[in-house]
Enzyme design. Structure first.
Site, mmCIF file in Angstrom:
data_model
loop_
_atom_site.group_PDB
_atom_site.id
_atom_site.type_symbol
_atom_site.label_atom_id
_atom_site.label_comp_id
_atom_site.label_asym_id
_atom_site.label_seq_id
_atom_site.Cartn_x
_atom_site.Cartn_y
_atom_site.Cartn_z
ATOM 1 N N ALA A 81 46.123 34.403 37.061
ATOM 2 C CA ALA A 81 46.967 35.319 37.834
ATOM 3 C C ALA A 81 46.090 36.466 38.308
ATOM 4 O O ALA A 81 45.049 36.764 37.704
ATOM 5 C CB ALA A 81 48.112 35.811 36.967
ATOM 6 N N GLY A 126 46.511 31.479 34.369
ATOM 7 C CA GLY A 126 47.533 30.859 35.224
ATOM 8 C C GLY A 126 47.017 29.644 35.983
ATOM 9 O O GLY A 126 47.796 28.787 36.388
ATOM 10 N N GLU A 129 47.316 26.850 33.633
ATOM 11 C CA GLU A 129 48.759 26.598 33.495
ATOM 12 C C GLU A 129 49.308 25.848 34.710
ATOM 13 O O GLU A 129 50.158 24.970 34.571
ATOM 14 C CB GLU A 129 49.485 27.935 33.311
ATOM 15 C CG GLU A 129 49.035 28.631 32.034
ATOM 16 C CD GLU A 129 49.672 29.995 31.867
ATOM 17 O OE1 GLU A 129 49.190 30.956 32.503
ATOM 18 O OE2 GLU A 129 50.656 30.092 31.133
ATOM 19 N N GLU A 149 43.783 34.881 28.326
ATOM 20 C CA GLU A 149 44.692 36.033 28.407
ATOM 21 C C GLU A 149 44.503 37.039 27.279
ATOM 22 O O GLU A 149 44.659 38.249 27.487
ATOM 23 C CB GLU A 149 46.155 35.559 28.425
ATOM 24 C CG GLU A 149 46.591 34.951 29.746
ATOM 25 C CD GLU A 149 46.333 33.463 29.883
ATOM 26 O OE1 GLU A 149 45.551 32.896 29.084
ATOM 27 O OE2 GLU A 149 46.904 32.857 30.810
HETATM 28 N N1 CO8 Z 1 42.357 38.215 39.304
HETATM 29 C C1 CO8 Z 1 41.862 39.018 40.282
HETATM 30 N N2 CO8 Z 1 40.605 38.935 40.744
HETATM 31 C C2 CO8 Z 1 39.818 38.000 40.187
HETATM 32 C C3 CO8 Z 1 40.260 37.142 39.179
HETATM 33 C C4 CO8 Z 1 41.608 37.265 38.741
HETATM 34 N N3 CO8 Z 1 42.128 36.466 37.804
HETATM 35 N N4 CO8 Z 1 39.237 36.338 38.812
HETATM 36 C C5 CO8 Z 1 38.183 36.676 39.587
HETATM 37 N N5 CO8 Z 1 38.519 37.688 40.421
HETATM 38 C C6 CO8 Z 1 37.673 38.344 41.412
HETATM 39 C C7 CO8 Z 1 36.631 39.223 40.759
HETATM 40 O O1 CO8 Z 1 37.181 40.502 40.431
HETATM 41 C C8 CO8 Z 1 35.565 39.297 41.837
HETATM 42 O O2 CO8 Z 1 35.995 40.216 42.805
HETATM 43 P P1 CO8 Z 1 34.865 41.182 43.488
HETATM 44 O O3 CO8 Z 1 33.957 40.248 44.257
HETATM 45 O O4 CO8 Z 1 35.667 42.080 44.369
HETATM 46 O O5 CO8 Z 1 34.168 41.865 42.382
HETATM 47 C C9 CO8 Z 1 35.651 37.911 42.484
HETATM 48 O O6 CO8 Z 1 36.933 37.362 42.108
HETATM 49 C C10 CO8 Z 1 34.572 36.959 41.955
HETATM 50 O O7 CO8 Z 1 34.655 36.960 40.553
HETATM 51 P P2 CO8 Z 1 33.376 37.254 39.604
HETATM 52 O O8 CO8 Z 1 32.384 38.112 40.311
HETATM 53 O O9 CO8 Z 1 33.893 37.716 38.288
HETATM 54 O O10 CO8 Z 1 32.791 35.779 39.500
HETATM 55 P P3 CO8 Z 1 31.923 35.164 38.310
HETATM 56 O O11 CO8 Z 1 31.457 33.839 38.780
HETATM 57 O O12 CO8 Z 1 30.917 36.153 37.824
HETATM 58 O O13 CO8 Z 1 32.970 34.948 37.105
HETATM 59 C C11 CO8 Z 1 35.048 34.206 36.128
HETATM 60 C C12 CO8 Z 1 33.997 34.003 37.239
HETATM 61 C C13 CO8 Z 1 34.472 33.876 34.772
HETATM 62 C C14 CO8 Z 1 36.168 33.247 36.449
HETATM 63 C C15 CO8 Z 1 35.548 35.671 36.144
HETATM 64 O O14 CO8 Z 1 35.877 36.036 37.483
HETATM 65 C C16 CO8 Z 1 36.748 35.923 35.297
HETATM 66 O O15 CO8 Z 1 36.629 36.032 34.088
HETATM 67 N N6 CO8 Z 1 37.957 36.053 35.920
HETATM 68 C C17 CO8 Z 1 39.164 36.387 35.227
HETATM 69 C C18 CO8 Z 1 39.712 35.194 34.474
HETATM 70 C C19 CO8 Z 1 40.969 35.567 33.706
HETATM 71 O O16 CO8 Z 1 40.971 36.410 32.849
HETATM 72 N N7 CO8 Z 1 42.097 34.883 34.021
HETATM 73 C C20 CO8 Z 1 43.338 35.075 33.370
HETATM 74 C C21 CO8 Z 1 44.196 36.087 34.065
HETATM 75 S S1 CO8 Z 1 45.716 36.415 33.181
HETATM 76 C C22 CO8 Z 1 46.762 35.133 33.613
HETATM 77 O O17 CO8 Z 1 46.392 34.244 34.338
HETATM 78 C C23 CO8 Z 1 48.130 35.157 33.058
HETATM 79 C C24 CO8 Z 1 49.133 34.252 33.801
HETATM 80 C C25 CO8 Z 1 50.467 34.910 33.762
HETATM 81 C C26 CO8 Z 1 51.630 34.241 34.481
HETATM 82 C C27 CO8 Z 1 51.441 33.847 35.874
HETATM 83 C C28 CO8 Z 1 52.747 33.479 36.516
HETATM 84 C C29 CO8 Z 1 52.534 32.901 37.880
#
Ligand code: CO8
Length: 275
Positions: A81, A126, A129, A149
């Site tokens: 998400a 998500g 999921e 999460e």
């Molecule tokens: N949300 C928003 N932005 C994101 C997300 C995200 N989940 N994941 C990545 N991005 C963005 C980064 O902020 C970055 O933006 P910017 O270029 O502006 O800095 C861009 O995408 C590229 O990401 P990274 O530079 O971090 O890329 P890497 O290759 O270094 O890392 C990762 C990739 C490991 C995937 C890393 O981006 C990461 O850890 N992302 C977050 C993953 C995460 O925590 N996901 C869980 C979120 S909580 C959730 O999903 C709960 C679901 C709830 C219900 C939903 C109902 C529909």
């Protein structure tokens, strides 16, 4: 279907070689944020699934769309998400957002055609999921799965805890959800989260080919079989077996059952009527 109507996803219907089937390919397309799910993505995905169900209901004979494939643009399937969109949510807003995700998951499971997640890269939170809400998962060798999460001090909210535990068992679901660890495609395959692991080039053709084979089967039987498996998974065994028995019997009132068996005995291909 109007492709222009969507901003965060691309929707294309693909013909499957050697069959009459068309498979709907939905590509989540926000690569700058690794296809993170915000309200708009969830709403657009829900609209496509609903439109596919409505077309199916209105069709005569074989369904116009015989399967649905979900994938992601760029290096991610869906990295979860959208954290920026969730950061300031109140509990009420989080409940509503989670509710929309759950409704989408239920719609995917209720869709009377097969759904496949073609996981091309990160499927986190998500994203994992969403993949779990599809009937099965094909993974690229580059795929990574996880429920991170807890690292954000929340828990999965789009059916992940429950679908993961039903897919891979309680202990593996607990390990993934409590540690937040990522696993690669080979490990996802080993624990039964991904059905198959493919090279990046083979991922979509293999998923389309499987959906094409499914779409070539009796459409009422495919829809009913999917429903019995999904509904039975959360029923006591005796009740689930009763559901199977009743559904098996009900298919003997369809034209397709007569046709399927006559075609086999007549050594000819079946002509499905979808009823
Ligand atoms: N949300 C928003 N932005 C994101 C997300 C995200 N989940 N994941 C990545 N991005 C963005 C980064 O902020 C970055 O933006 P910017 O270029 O502006 O800095 C861009 O995408 C590229 O990401 P990274 O530079 O971090 O890329 P890497 O290759 O270094 O890392 C990762 C990739 C490991 C995937 C890393 O981006 C990461 O850890 N992302 C977050 C993953 C995460 O925590 N996901 C869980 C979120 S909580 C959730 O999903 C709960 C679901 C709830 C219900 C939903 C109902 C529909």
């Amino acid at each position: 279907m109007s492709v222009a109507a969507y901003e965060t996803i691309q929707v294309e219907d693909h013909a499957v070689e050697g069959t009459d089937a068309r498979i709907r390919v939905v590509t989540i397309d926000r690569p700058k944020v690794l296809n993170a799910l915000d309200e708009q993505v969830v709403a657009e995905l829900s609209a496509v699934v609903e439109a596919t169900a409505v077309e199916h209901l209105a069709a005569e004979g074989s369904p116009p769309v015989g399967g649905l494939l979900i994938t992601g643009a760029g290096k991610a399937f869906v990295a979860g998400a959208d954290i920026a969109a969730m950061a300031e949510m109140s509990p009420e807003q989080a409940l509503a957002f989670s509710g929309k995700g759950h409704a989408l998951g239920e719609m995917l499971e209720a869709l009377p055609v097969a759904t496949v997640a073609a996981v091309n890269g990160f499927a986190l939170g998500g994203g994992c999921e969403l993949a779990l809400a599809c009937d099965f998962i094909y993974a690229s060798e580059k795929a990574k799965f996880g429920q991170p999460e807890v690292k954000l001090a929340v828990i999965p909210g789009f059916g992940g805890t429950q679908r993961l535990l039903r897919r891979v068992g309680l202990a593996r679901a607990l390990e993934l959800c409590l540690s937040g660890d990522m696993i690669d495609a080979a490990e996802a395959h080993r624990i039964g989260l991904a059905n198959r692991v493919l090279s990046p080039d083979e991922l979509l053709p293999a998923a389309l080919a499987t959906l094409g084979r499914i779409a070539a089967q009796g459409p009422v039987a495919v829809a009913k079989c999917k429903a019995v498996l999904h509904q039975g998974a959360s029923m006591p065994l005796e009740q689930a077996n009763d559901l199977e028995q009743q559904t098996f019997a009900s298919l003997f009132a369809t034209a397709d059952q007569r046709e399927g068996m006559a075609a086999f005995l007549g050594k000819r291909p079946p002509q499905w009527r979808g009823r």
